[in-house]
Design a protein around this motif. Structure first.
Motif, PDB file in Angstrom:
ATOM      1  N   ILE A  13      -4.051  -9.347   9.196  1.00 34.20           N
ATOM      2  CA  ILE A  13      -3.129  -8.230   9.362  1.00 34.20           C
ATOM      3  C   ILE A  13      -1.720  -8.615   8.903  1.00 34.20           C
ATOM      4  CG2 ILE A  13      -2.025  -6.696  11.042  1.00 34.20           C
ATOM      5  CD1 ILE A  13      -4.922  -6.003  10.387  1.00 34.20           C
ATOM      6  N   PHE A  14      -1.319  -9.858   9.182  1.00 34.68           N
ATOM      7  CA  PHE A  14      -0.010 -10.329   8.741  1.00 34.68           C
ATOM      8  C   PHE A  14       0.085 -10.319   7.216  1.00 34.68           C
ATOM      9  CE2 PHE A  14       2.869 -13.834   7.534  1.00 34.68           C
ATOM     10  CZ  PHE A  14       4.043 -13.377   8.123  1.00 34.68           C
ATOM     11  N   GLY A  15      -0.955 -10.815   6.551  1.00 34.40           N
ATOM     12  CA  GLY A  15      -0.956 -10.824   5.094  1.00 34.40           C
ATOM     13  C   GLY A  15      -0.952  -9.426   4.505  1.00 34.40           C
ATOM     14  N   LEU A  16      -1.753  -8.534   5.074  1.00 34.95           N
ATOM     15  CA  LEU A  16      -1.789  -7.158   4.587  1.00 34.95           C
ATOM     16  C   LEU A  16      -0.453  -6.446   4.832  1.00 34.95           C
ATOM     17  CD1 LEU A  16      -5.370  -6.122   5.767  1.00 34.95           C
ATOM     18  CD2 LEU A  16      -4.606  -6.367   3.398  1.00 34.95           C
ATOM     19  N   SER A  17       0.199  -6.768   5.945  1.00 33.99           N
ATOM     20  CA  SER A  17       1.508  -6.169   6.231  1.00 33.99           C
ATOM     21  C   SER A  17       2.543  -6.610   5.203  1.00 33.99           C
ATOM     22  CB  SER A  17       1.964  -6.550   7.642  1.00 33.99           C
ATOM     23  OG  SER A  17       1.064  -6.080   8.620  1.00 33.99           O
ATOM     24  N   LEU A  18       2.516  -7.903   4.847  1.00 38.03           N
ATOM     25  CA  LEU A  18       3.429  -8.397   3.816  1.00 38.03           C
ATOM     26  C   LEU A  18       3.162  -7.710   2.481  1.00 38.03           C
ATOM     27  CD1 LEU A  18       3.554 -12.253   4.513  1.00 38.03           C
ATOM     28  CD2 LEU A  18       5.295 -10.534   5.044  1.00 38.03           C
ATOM     29  N   LEU A  19       1.883  -7.511   2.173  1.00 40.63           N
ATOM     30  CA  LEU A  19       1.525  -6.832   0.924  1.00 40.63           C
ATOM     31  C   LEU A  19       2.018  -5.391   0.924  1.00 40.63           C
ATOM     32  CD1 LEU A  19      -0.035  -7.153  -1.753  1.00 40.63           C
ATOM     33  CD2 LEU A  19      -2.081  -6.331  -0.551  1.00 40.63           C
ATOM     34  N   MET A  20       1.889  -4.708   2.070  1.00 42.54           N
ATOM     35  CA  MET A  20       2.352  -3.327   2.157  1.00 42.54           C
ATOM     36  C   MET A  20       3.869  -3.246   2.018  1.00 42.54           C
ATOM     37  SD  MET A  20       1.661  -0.488   5.138  1.00 42.54           S
ATOM     38  CE  MET A  20       2.664  -1.343   6.343  1.00 42.54           C
ATOM     39  N   ILE A  21       4.579  -4.196   2.647  1.00 46.06           N
ATOM     40  CA  ILE A  21       6.041  -4.230   2.531  1.00 46.06           C
ATOM     41  C   ILE A  21       6.457  -4.455   1.082  1.00 46.06           C
ATOM     42  CG2 ILE A  21       8.101  -5.553   3.165  1.00 46.06           C
ATOM     43  CD1 ILE A  21       6.766  -6.050   5.885  1.00 46.06           C
ATOM     44  N   ALA A  22       5.720  -5.353   0.387  1.00 42.30           N
ATOM     45  CA  ALA A  22       6.021  -5.600  -1.021  1.00 42.30           C
ATOM     46  C   ALA A  22       5.812  -4.338  -1.858  1.00 42.30           C
ATOM     47  CB  ALA A  22       5.150  -6.740  -1.546  1.00 42.30           C
ATOM     48  N   GLY A  23       4.715  -3.632  -1.596  1.00 43.68           N
ATOM     49  CA  GLY A  23       4.460  -2.397  -2.328  1.00 43.68           C
ATOM     50  C   GLY A  23       5.516  -1.334  -2.075  1.00 43.68           C
ATOM     51  N   ILE A  53      -0.627  -0.405  -4.322  1.00 44.99           N
ATOM     52  CA  ILE A  53      -0.608  -1.566  -3.422  1.00 44.99           C
ATOM     53  C   ILE A  53      -0.356  -1.124  -1.986  1.00 44.99           C
ATOM     54  CG2 ILE A  53       0.674  -3.664  -2.824  1.00 44.99           C
ATOM     55  CD1 ILE A  53       1.147  -4.092  -5.807  1.00 44.99           C
ATOM     56  N   THR A  54       0.603  -0.215  -1.801  1.00 46.26           N
ATOM     57  CA  THR A  54       0.917   0.273  -0.455  1.00 46.26           C
ATOM     58  C   THR A  54      -0.264   0.996   0.164  1.00 46.26           C
ATOM     59  OG1 THR A  54       3.243   0.535  -1.103  1.00 46.26           O
ATOM     60  CG2 THR A  54       2.515   1.690   0.875  1.00 46.26           C
ATOM     61  N   ALA A  55      -0.909   1.872  -0.625  1.00 45.88           N
ATOM     62  CA  ALA A  55      -2.043   2.636  -0.110  1.00 45.88           C
ATOM     63  C   ALA A  55      -3.220   1.725   0.235  1.00 45.88           C
ATOM     64  CB  ALA A  55      -2.467   3.682  -1.136  1.00 45.88           C
ATOM     65  N   PHE A  56      -3.493   0.747  -0.641  1.00 47.86           N
ATOM     66  CA  PHE A  56      -4.610  -0.174  -0.397  1.00 47.86           C
ATOM     67  C   PHE A  56      -4.387  -0.989   0.876  1.00 47.86           C
ATOM     68  CE2 PHE A  56      -5.899  -4.644  -0.736  1.00 47.86           C
ATOM     69  CZ  PHE A  56      -7.274  -4.497  -0.726  1.00 47.86           C
ATOM     70  N   SER A  57      -3.182  -1.552   1.015  1.00 54.33           N
ATOM     71  CA  SER A  57      -2.907  -2.404   2.180  1.00 54.33           C
ATOM     72  C   SER A  57      -2.907  -1.589   3.467  1.00 54.33           C
ATOM     73  CB  SER A  57      -1.575  -3.134   2.007  1.00 54.33           C
ATOM     74  OG  SER A  57      -0.527  -2.237   1.700  1.00 54.33           O
ATOM     75  N   LEU A  58      -2.361  -0.364   3.422  1.00 58.22           N
ATOM     76  CA  LEU A  58      -2.351   0.485   4.614  1.00 58.22           C
ATOM     77  C   LEU A  58      -3.765   0.859   5.031  1.00 58.22           C
ATOM     78  CD1 LEU A  58      -0.793   2.113   6.719  1.00 58.22           C
ATOM     79  CD2 LEU A  58      -0.642   3.985   5.071  1.00 58.22           C
ATOM     80  N   LYS A  59      -4.593   1.217   4.057  1.00 58.76           N
ATOM     81  CA  LYS A  59      -5.984   1.562   4.352  1.00 58.76           C
ATOM     82  C   LYS A  59      -6.725   0.370   4.943  1.00 58.76           C
ATOM     83  CE  LYS A  59     -10.204   3.389   2.221  1.00 58.76           C
ATOM     84  NZ  LYS A  59     -10.828   3.863   0.960  1.00 58.76           N
TER      85      LYS A  59
END
Length: 252
Positions: A13-23, A53-59
Motif C-alpha cells: 500500500i505504501f508503494g502504491l500510494s507513492l505511485l499515485m502521488i507521483a501520477g 498511473i493515478t487510476a491504476f494505483s488507486l484501483k
C-alpha cells in the motif's frame, strides 16, 4: 492474519500510494505548464500517462484494501483473533438506526454543497483573476459556485441513499470487538495497529437510542486524519458497552 502478511500489505500500500502521488504530481504539473505555455502533444501525452498511473494505483489500492479487510474480518469471525465481545442488533433497532442516520445525512448534505461551492469558487477566482475583467470574474465565480453547490449536495444525497440501500439489506447487524480491530457488519475497522489508534470512545444518545461513537485516528507524524463510527448499543448491553469503552480507552 499471518505475521508475514501484515508488513507485506503495508509495504504494498505504501508503494502504491507513492505511485499515485507521483501520477497526481505529473497531472498537476502538466496542467500548470499547459495553462502557461499552451497545449502541446507531448504535454498532453505526459498528462494522459499521469492519469493512467493515478487510476491504476488507486484501483490497486482499493482492490488490495478490500481483499485485506475481508480476510481480516473472516479471521476474526472464525476465532483466529481474540474477540472481546460480540453484539447482534435485531432488525427493528437496526432499521430505526439506519433510517434515522439517513435522515441526518440528508440534512447535512447542504453543508457539503456549501463546502464544494466555497472551494471551487476560490479556485476559479484565483485562476481567472488576471485573465478576465472583474465583472466577468465575479460572474464566473457565481456560476461555478452554484454548479459546485448542486453537485456537492446531490453527491452527498446519492451517497446517503446508497448507504441506506446497503444497510437496509442487513437483517441482523453483527459487531465483533477484537483486540486490534472491530468488525462492523463485515467491515474492518483497525483500532490498535501501526498507524491506527482510538482517539475517543464515548457513549452518547443519538437517534433516540444509546450508541457508541468511536473516533479512530490514522496516519503517522503530522499526517493524521480521524474518522468516526457510530454503533448502536443493543438492549441489555449497556454495562458491556461501558466495559468496552474502558477497554479501548486504555489503548487510546
Amino acid at each position: 492474519m499471518r505475521v508475514t502478511e501484515k508488513p507485506r500489505f503495508t509495504i504494498l500500500i505504501f508503494g502504491l500510494s507513492l505511485l499515485m502521488i507521483a501520477g497526481l504530481s505529473v497531472c498537476i504539473l502538466m496542467v500548470v505548464f499547459m495553462s502557461v505555455d499552451g497545449v502541446t502533444l507531448d504535454k498532453g501525452m505526459v498528462l494522459f500517462l499521469g492519469i493512467l498511473i493515478t487510476a491504476f494505483s488507486l484501483k490497486a489500492i482499493i482492490k488490495n484494501n478490500r481483499s485485506y479487510s475481508q480476510q481480516r474480518a473472516e479471521e476474526v469471525k472464525n476465532g483466529d483473533e481474540e474477540v472481546v465481545a460480540k453484539w447482534e442488533i435485531d432488525s427493528e433497532q437496526w432499521s430505526r438506526f439506519y433510517k434515522a442516520k439517513y435522515e441526518d445525512n440528508i440534512r447535512n448534505a447542504t453543508g457539503f454543497g456549501w463546502a464544494a461551492a466555497a472551494l471551487m469558487g476560490l479556485v476559479s477566482g484565483f485562476s481567472l483573476w488576471n485573465r478576465l475583467e472583474l465583472i466577468e470574474v465575479i460572474v464566473c465565480i457565481i456560476l461555478v459556485s452554484g454548479i459546485s453547490f448542486l453537485v456537492g449536495k446531490y453527491v452527498a444525497i446519492l451517497k446517503a441513499r446508497t448507504d441506506l440501500n446497503r444497510q437496509s439489506q442487513i437483517q441482523v447487524a453483527e459487531i465483533h470487538f477484537a483486540k486490534s480491530s472491530i468488525i462492523y457488519n463485515s467491515k474492518l475497522i483497525l483500532v490498535n495497529e501501526f498507524g491506527y489508534r482510538p482517539k475517543q470512545i464515548t457513549i452518547q444518545e443519538q437517534f433516540n437510542m444509546n450508541v457508541m461513537v468511536f473516533t479512530i485516528e490514522s496516519g503517522i507524524g503530522h499526517r493524521k486524519s480521524s474518522k468516526s463510527y457510530t454503533i448502536p448499543i443493543p438492549s441489555g448491553k449497556t454495562e458491556e458497552a461501558n466495559k468496552l469503552v474502558s477497554y479501548y480507552s486504555q489503548i487510546a
